[in-house]
Design an enzyme around this catalytic site. Structure first.
Site, mmCIF file in Angstrom:
data_model
loop_
_atom_site.group_PDB
_atom_site.id
_atom_site.type_symbol
_atom_site.label_atom_id
_atom_site.label_comp_id
_atom_site.label_asym_id
_atom_site.label_seq_id
_atom_site.Cartn_x
_atom_site.Cartn_y
_atom_site.Cartn_z
ATOM 1 N N HIS A 63 78.793 -13.534 28.809
ATOM 2 C CA HIS A 63 77.519 -13.628 28.075
ATOM 3 C C HIS A 63 77.863 -14.041 26.640
ATOM 4 O O HIS A 63 78.558 -13.314 25.926
ATOM 5 C CB HIS A 63 76.790 -12.288 28.091
ATOM 6 C CG HIS A 63 76.389 -11.868 29.465
ATOM 7 N ND1 HIS A 63 76.564 -10.588 29.938
ATOM 8 C CD2 HIS A 63 75.823 -12.582 30.467
ATOM 9 C CE1 HIS A 63 76.117 -10.527 31.191
ATOM 10 N NE2 HIS A 63 75.657 -11.715 31.529
ATOM 11 N N GLU A 66 77.718 -11.947 23.186
ATOM 12 C CA GLU A 66 78.418 -10.653 23.106
ATOM 13 C C GLU A 66 79.734 -10.875 22.370
ATOM 14 O O GLU A 66 80.783 -11.125 22.967
ATOM 15 C CB GLU A 66 78.593 -10.091 24.519
ATOM 16 C CG GLU A 66 77.229 -9.857 25.156
ATOM 17 C CD GLU A 66 77.257 -9.397 26.596
ATOM 18 O OE1 GLU A 66 76.172 -9.229 27.183
ATOM 19 O OE2 GLU A 66 78.352 -9.210 27.154
ATOM 20 N N HIS A 159 82.373 -6.939 27.745
ATOM 21 C CA HIS A 159 80.983 -7.221 27.365
ATOM 22 C C HIS A 159 80.544 -6.282 26.247
ATOM 23 O O HIS A 159 81.210 -5.297 25.947
ATOM 24 C CB HIS A 159 80.049 -6.959 28.559
ATOM 25 C CG HIS A 159 80.188 -7.919 29.683
ATOM 26 N ND1 HIS A 159 79.242 -8.862 29.977
ATOM 27 C CD2 HIS A 159 81.181 -8.079 30.592
ATOM 28 C CE1 HIS A 159 79.643 -9.573 31.022
ATOM 29 N NE2 HIS A 159 80.812 -9.117 31.415
ATOM 30 N N GLU A 223 81.818 -2.333 28.930
ATOM 31 C CA GLU A 223 80.777 -2.501 27.901
ATOM 32 C C GLU A 223 81.235 -1.766 26.646
ATOM 33 O O GLU A 223 81.406 -0.553 26.655
ATOM 34 C CB GLU A 223 79.446 -1.906 28.390
ATOM 35 C CG GLU A 223 78.902 -2.538 29.669
ATOM 36 C CD GLU A 223 78.206 -3.872 29.437
ATOM 37 O OE1 GLU A 223 78.030 -4.258 28.258
ATOM 38 O OE2 GLU A 223 77.854 -4.538 30.430
HETATM 39 ZN ZN LIG Z 1 77.338 -8.895 29.131
#
Ligand SMILES: [Zn+2]
Length: 343
Positions: A63, A66, A159, A223
């Site tokens: 992504h 990020e 992420h 994350e």
């Molecule tokens: Zn992500």
């Protein structure tokens, strides 16, 4: 093409500069005998001459907005290229979606982290750049892992989350039927300040599941905090993550603490709620943080004239998003993971 990279060792800048160019594969050997392979735009590997026992994939920017993971990877690449650190393990860095870094968006046309394990070629096929890139990334991971049959395979797909979270850093441990969850890996992540693990319950089309399932890698979606623009990340918050990744790459063995479940938050997925009707709506506020919990019977959402309720004594929610196409996941529901989960 490579001169600027050789001078300033900034692989992210090189990647952004070459979004519209074909990056031909290029290899060279550092004075410390590490072979560096630039395989494509955003794809670089470091291979020590001998003695490596781990094959490590670090991916970021699946992504594009990020940014913290991109900065962490770029710094490690910079240190490796500058030879201020030396790789003892093989490592492949992947900057997933350079175009969406440039547009500062999660993706350009399609969420890339739903396109792995062949999903890139399903339905309408390789119809956009994200699908083409996901297929290429799969191949780079396959080539990297299959080049070496005897090493431990590790993939951390890094992420940052859109929403604030009750647990700032957490990791998703992909579904791995027949294989136990590794206490060693969980404590490595705890050393990165990732103290919350979510055990997934079914196959998915995420990048980490692909590596886990295809190559039996210890793979995680990690994350690391909340999405911020470049330059606005408080890098002190990632210091421990960076230290652990650096050790992983540059040491023969990483010292991890013994398993201590009291220091961890362990959840398993109880269910995934998919959208069936256009009028799907959560009852909770948009500001509700990830891992917020609700008691049995509480109405979580409504759609098509029915209510979707909490079905366990307590369920926490993560990744709520009601603005997805019909048929896709709106939220994952979690319950505490049983103790025997980890070995
Ligand atoms: Zn992500």
């Amino acid at each position: 093409m490579f001169q600027k990279l050789m001078n300033d060792k900034d692989f992210l800048a090189f990647t952004i500069d070459n979004i519209n160019n074909k990056v031909v594969s290029h290899s060279f050997v550092l004075s410390n005998q590490t072979t560096v392979n630039i395989l494509d735009n955003g794809v670089i590997s470091f291979n020590p001459a001998k003695g490596s026992t781990k094959d490590i994939v670090l991916s970021c920017a699946i992504h594009g907005n990020e940014t913290a993971p991109i900065e962490i990877c770029n710094e490690l690449i910079n240190q490796l290229l500058s030879e201020t650190i030396v790789a003892k393990q093989r490592v492949l860095f992947l900057i997933g979606n350079p175009e969406s870094i440039l547009t500062q968006t999660r993706f350009v046309e399609e969420n890339m982290n739903r396109l792995f394990s062949g999903a890139h070629s399903a339905g309408e096929g390789l119809c956009n750049k994200e699908r083409v890139r996901a297929k290429q990334l799969e191949q780079y991971v396959a080539d990297f892992f299959l080049d070496n049959e005897h090493s431990q395979r590790i993939h951390y797909d890094l992420h940052t989350a859109i929403k604030p979270s009750k647990h700032e850093k957490f990791a998703i441990y992909p579904y791995r039927p027949g294989r136990s969850f590794s206490a060693d890996q969980i404590m490595f992540l705890a050393g990165c300040d990732v103290d919350t693990i979510l055990f997934h319950h079914e196959p998915t089309t995420t990048f980490s599941y692909y590596s886990s399932e295809q190559f039996k890698a210890d793979a995680f979606t990690v994350e690391l905090g909340k999405v911020m623009p470049f330059g606005e990340n408080d890098m002190a918050k990632f210091a421990n993550t960076k230290t652990m990744l650096l050790q992983l790459i540059t040491e023969q063995n990483v010292n991890v603490a013994p398993l201590d479940k009291d220091k961890l938050h362990l959840y398993k997925v109880s269910r995934s709620i998919n959208k069936h009707f256009d009028d799907f709506k959560f009852t909770f506020d948009k500001s509700t943080v990830n891992f917020s919990g609700f008691d049995q019977g509480h109405v979580l959402a409504t759609e098509g004239g029915t209510s979707i309720c909490v079905s366990h004594p307590y369920e926490a929610i993560v990744f709520p998003n009601e603005n997805v196409p019909v048929g896709q996941r709106t939220v994952l529901c979690l319950v505490p993971a049983p103790n025997e989960y980890i070995q």
